[in-house]
Design a protein around this motif. Structure first.
Motif, PDB file in Angstrom:
ATOM      1  N   GLY A 244       0.804  -1.216   0.000  1.00  0.00           N
ATOM      2  CA  GLY A 244       0.000   0.000   0.000  1.00  0.00           C
ATOM      3  C   GLY A 244       0.842   1.273   0.000  1.00  0.00           C
ATOM      4  O   GLY A 244       0.724   2.107  -0.908  1.00  0.00           O
ATOM      5  N   ASN A 372      -5.225  -3.850  -1.220  1.00  0.00           N
ATOM      6  CA  ASN A 372      -6.434  -3.509  -0.487  1.00  0.00           C
ATOM      7  C   ASN A 372      -6.063  -2.963   0.888  1.00  0.00           C
ATOM      8  O   ASN A 372      -4.889  -2.628   1.132  1.00  0.00           O
ATOM      9  CB  ASN A 372      -7.349  -4.736  -0.368  1.00  0.00           C
ATOM     10  CG  ASN A 372      -6.599  -5.953   0.170  1.00  0.00           C
ATOM     11  OD1 ASN A 372      -5.713  -5.823   1.021  1.00  0.00           O
ATOM     12  ND2 ASN A 372      -6.942  -7.133  -0.327  1.00  0.00           N
ATOM     13  N   ASP A 373      -7.020  -2.871   1.786  1.00  0.00           N
ATOM     14  CA  ASP A 373      -6.761  -2.304   3.113  1.00  0.00           C
ATOM     15  C   ASP A 373      -5.719  -3.100   3.879  1.00  0.00           C
ATOM     16  O   ASP A 373      -4.987  -2.550   4.714  1.00  0.00           O
ATOM     17  CB  ASP A 373      -8.062  -2.257   3.922  1.00  0.00           C
ATOM     18  CG  ASP A 373      -9.048  -1.236   3.372  1.00  0.00           C
ATOM     19  OD1 ASP A 373      -8.620  -0.372   2.582  1.00  0.00           O
ATOM     20  OD2 ASP A 373     -10.260  -1.319   3.710  1.00  0.00           O
ATOM     21  N   GLN A 374      -5.656  -4.400   3.619  1.00  0.00           N
ATOM     22  CA  GLN A 374      -4.675  -5.233   4.318  1.00  0.00           C
ATOM     23  C   GLN A 374      -3.249  -5.023   3.798  1.00  0.00           C
ATOM     24  O   GLN A 374      -2.294  -5.571   4.357  1.00  0.00           O
ATOM     25  CB  GLN A 374      -5.058  -6.707   4.181  1.00  0.00           C
ATOM     26  CG  GLN A 374      -6.194  -7.156   5.106  1.00  0.00           C
ATOM     27  CD  GLN A 374      -7.511  -6.504   4.779  1.00  0.00           C
ATOM     28  OE1 GLN A 374      -7.938  -6.502   3.618  1.00  0.00           O
ATOM     29  NE2 GLN A 374      -8.162  -5.928   5.779  1.00  0.00           N
ATOM     30  N   SER A 375      -3.127  -4.232   2.738  1.00  0.00           N
ATOM     31  CA  SER A 375      -1.802  -3.956   2.175  1.00  0.00           C
ATOM     32  C   SER A 375      -1.088  -2.814   2.894  1.00  0.00           C
ATOM     33  O   SER A 375       0.021  -2.441   2.521  1.00  0.00           O
ATOM     34  CB  SER A 375      -1.928  -3.609   0.683  1.00  0.00           C
ATOM     35  OG  SER A 375      -2.591  -4.634  -0.027  1.00  0.00           O
ATOM     36  N   TYR A 376      -1.739  -2.255   3.920  1.00  0.00           N
ATOM     37  CA  TYR A 376      -1.172  -1.163   4.706  1.00  0.00           C
ATOM     38  C   TYR A 376      -0.913  -1.645   6.131  1.00  0.00           C
ATOM     39  O   TYR A 376      -1.658  -2.487   6.659  1.00  0.00           O
ATOM     40  CB  TYR A 376      -2.128   0.026   4.758  1.00  0.00           C
ATOM     41  CG  TYR A 376      -2.322   0.711   3.423  1.00  0.00           C
ATOM     42  CD1 TYR A 376      -1.573   1.824   3.079  1.00  0.00           C
ATOM     43  CD2 TYR A 376      -3.266   0.233   2.512  1.00  0.00           C
ATOM     44  CE1 TYR A 376      -1.756   2.457   1.854  1.00  0.00           C
ATOM     45  CE2 TYR A 376      -3.456   0.846   1.289  1.00  0.00           C
ATOM     46  CZ  TYR A 376      -2.691   1.971   0.967  1.00  0.00           C
ATOM     47  OH  TYR A 376      -2.865   2.584  -0.254  1.00  0.00           O
ATOM     48  N   PRO A 378      -1.304  -1.647  10.008  1.00  0.00           N
ATOM     49  CA  PRO A 378      -2.349  -1.100  10.885  1.00  0.00           C
ATOM     50  C   PRO A 378      -1.783   0.009  11.754  1.00  0.00           C
ATOM     51  O   PRO A 378      -0.566   0.095  11.977  1.00  0.00           O
ATOM     52  CB  PRO A 378      -2.764  -2.317  11.721  1.00  0.00           C
ATOM     53  CG  PRO A 378      -1.583  -3.224  11.685  1.00  0.00           C
ATOM     54  CD  PRO A 378      -0.931  -3.020  10.354  1.00  0.00           C
TER      55      PRO A 378
END
Length: 567
Positions: A244, A372-376, A378
């Protein structure tokens, strides 16, 4: 002595040793000035926030004209787990592993403050003296991380420059470099090398109206992972280069270039986005890579580099790129000034596919992963983080690389020829072209069940290469068994047993003056002849800067240049 012409005094001092120059300092004012210049003692300064007054005192007068290189090491305060836990236990419970948005903002602000300090310091001297001619090198920060879990050291978020429009313009800076200062192995050291957002290159370049040279040596990554044997180690390593932030920084560079008004004086670019190359090579060739292009049809980052190259004379790139790097997807372009171009193309593409396959097409069908969001990373700790830390505490981190899978040594005929065609089309629109090189570093280190590649390369235990080089008439040639100079155009196909189709070969034949004869060479006898891949040395020595152009003013400090891309 006082009656000697200054030109003669300068020439005399130019022949003296540093020891002798110490003695000539006191002969006269003319000799003092000439001795200081000839000694080189005032050509470089490592600026810090603590020595700014010393810098001003030294260079506020005549010595400003001697200065050629200002270096500045950005820094971020150390992270200490004990101190963090003691200040706010509730906050630390959520951010033992992960940095919060607030922490990221504070780092951006601190980085911005330091860049502003450098600009303000140089602007003050510009206002007091005549404009100089110097290179500014800014180094990415190295952060000490004490007593914390590896997550705190494996950081893929970028440092951003806030409000670049507020920075003053500096006419004295003619060359800019943004570099990683050294190689850091976060899983083996209590340190972290923080990454600088790639658009900072563009934002700063626009602040130098007389900029001639733009360079960088940065790890831009591509979602690669070493082939570690232990899964827990792989998980930590992936946090160093999450897809990400990697996609975002490439897009930010492209967005900046869309509206950038780069100086008309910019003529040279030396951009290494694969530093160190050893990290970009020692990756598992069966690893699934992220698709950094979707939802776009082409890679915006590659296309933006084409915009940057349009007015240059010399271009050296080390990059992950697609066909839009030098030739637009829909239309045409020209490079009226480009004389020298050397592109090191990584074997992986921005879509997550690969430009090279293994023997018998092994790995050909690899597809890029959706971002997607999991590519960043947390922004708060998770139960997965806690579980991983517990596993690491129980088993330890084994950073030994095992079972290497480096098997991609054969061109992907679906993906590579279009890139070659775009390169050839672009080169044919370079009327002043003297030398052009497009190559990829290759390696073979795979289990026996991947096949025998002795028919591909004679020296499979050495760094290999695959590439094509063009040399114009009456130009120092490629290092190829005596072929260094010719009255003809020369084209070197260092492609092993692979051969271009007629249409592609015809495109390459159009490079340069069509009235001059074209000589084509295939392979290296020392590496097994026409059918074998060459060793990497000839391409290592084909770098545009320094070795091939020793009289080039920039970069001012050439100590970082090594002819061997892999030590």
């Amino acid at each position: 002595m006082d009656n000697l012409p200054q030109e003669l005094v300068e020439r005399i001092c130019g022949f003296l040793t540093p020891k002798d120059l110490k003695n000539t300092l006191t002969i006269s004012q003319s000799f003092q000035y000439a001795s200081e210049r000839a000694s080189g003692a005032y050509t470089q300064f490592d600026l810090t926030e603590e020595n700014a007054q010393q810098f001003h005192d030294i260079y506020s007068g005549r010595r400003w004209a001697y200065l050629r290189h200002v270096r500045f090491q950005t820094h971020v305060p150390a992270y200490d787990e004990d101190e963090a836990e003691g200040t706010d236990e509730e906050y630390f419970a959520k951010h033992h592993c992960r940095e919060s948005a607030e922490e990221l903002r504070i780092k951006d602000e601190r980085f911005t403050e330091q860049i502003k300090f450098v600009f303000d310091t140089l602007k003050t001297l510009e206002g007091n003296t005549s404009e100089g001619k110097l290179q500014l090198t800014i180094f990415a920060p190295i952060r000490e991380v004490r007593g914390s879990c590896p997550h705190r050291k494996c950081v893929s978020w970028r440092l951003h420059l806030l409000s670049p429009d507020t920075l003053p313009k500096l006419g004295s800076v003619r060359a800019l470099r943004i570099d990683d200062p050294t190689i850091i192995l976060p899983l083996e050291e209590d340190k972290s090398l923080l990454k600088i957002d790639l658009r900072v290159l563009v934002d700063l370049a626009m602040k130098f109206p007389r900029l001639e040279y733009l360079g960088c040596k940065l790890f831009a990554g591509s979602g690669w992972t070493y082939y570690y044997g232990r899964e827990v180690t792989k998980q930590y390593a992936r946090d160093c280069d999450r897809a990400g932030p990697l996609r975002d920084t490439r897009l930010e560079f492209a967005n900046a270039m869309e509206s950038a008004e780069l100086p008309s004086t910019l003529r040279q670019a030396q951009l290494d986005f694969l530093w160190p190359l050893s990290s970009a090579e020692r990756i598992a060739h069966d690893e699934a890579l992220p698709n950094l292009v979707e939802p776009n049809v082409y890679d915006p980052f590659s296309n933006s580099l084409r915009l940057l190259a349009s007015g240059l004379r010399r271009l050296e790139l080390k990059v992950v790129a697609d066909v839009s790097l030098l030739w637009p997807i829909d239309g045409a372009t020209s490079y009226p000034n480009l004389e020298s171009v050397c592109i090191l193309l990584h074997m992986s593409s921005p879509t997550g596919r690969w430009y090279f396959d293994g023997p018998q097409g092994h790995g050909h069908d690899a597809q890029g992963l959706e971002i997607n969001d999991q590519s960043y990373p947390p922004l708060e700790d998770s139960t997965d983080d806690e579980a991983l830390d517990e596993e690491a505490d129980d088993l330890g981190l084994d950073t030994e690389v095992i079972e290497p899978k480096e098997f991609r040594v054969s061109p992907n005929d679906e993906l590579l020829p279009p890139f070659l065609a775009a390169f050839a089309q672009a080169a044919s629109k370079m009327p002043k072209l003297k030398e052009a090189c497009l190559w990829s570093p290759l390696r073979w280190d795979a289990p026996e069940d991947f096949g025998d590649v002795t028919d591909v390369a004679r020296h499979t235990d050495c760094p290999l290469a695959w590439g094509i080089t063009y040399i114009a008439p009456r130009t120092l040639g490629f290092h190829y068994e005596g072929q260094h100079y010719s009255e003809s155009r020369q084209l070197f196909w260092m492609t092993g047993s692979w051969r271009p189709r007629d249409e592609l070969r015809d495109l390459f034949s159009r490079i340069g003056d069509q009235n001059a004869e074209l000589l084509e060479y295939w392979g290296l006898e020392a590496c097994g002849g026409k059918e074998k891949l060459p060793l990497r040395d000839p391409f290592d020595y084909f770098q545009i800067f320094d070795y091939r152009n020793p009289g080039s003013v920039w970069p001012a400090d050439k100590s970082f240049i090594t002819y061997k891309t892999l030590q």
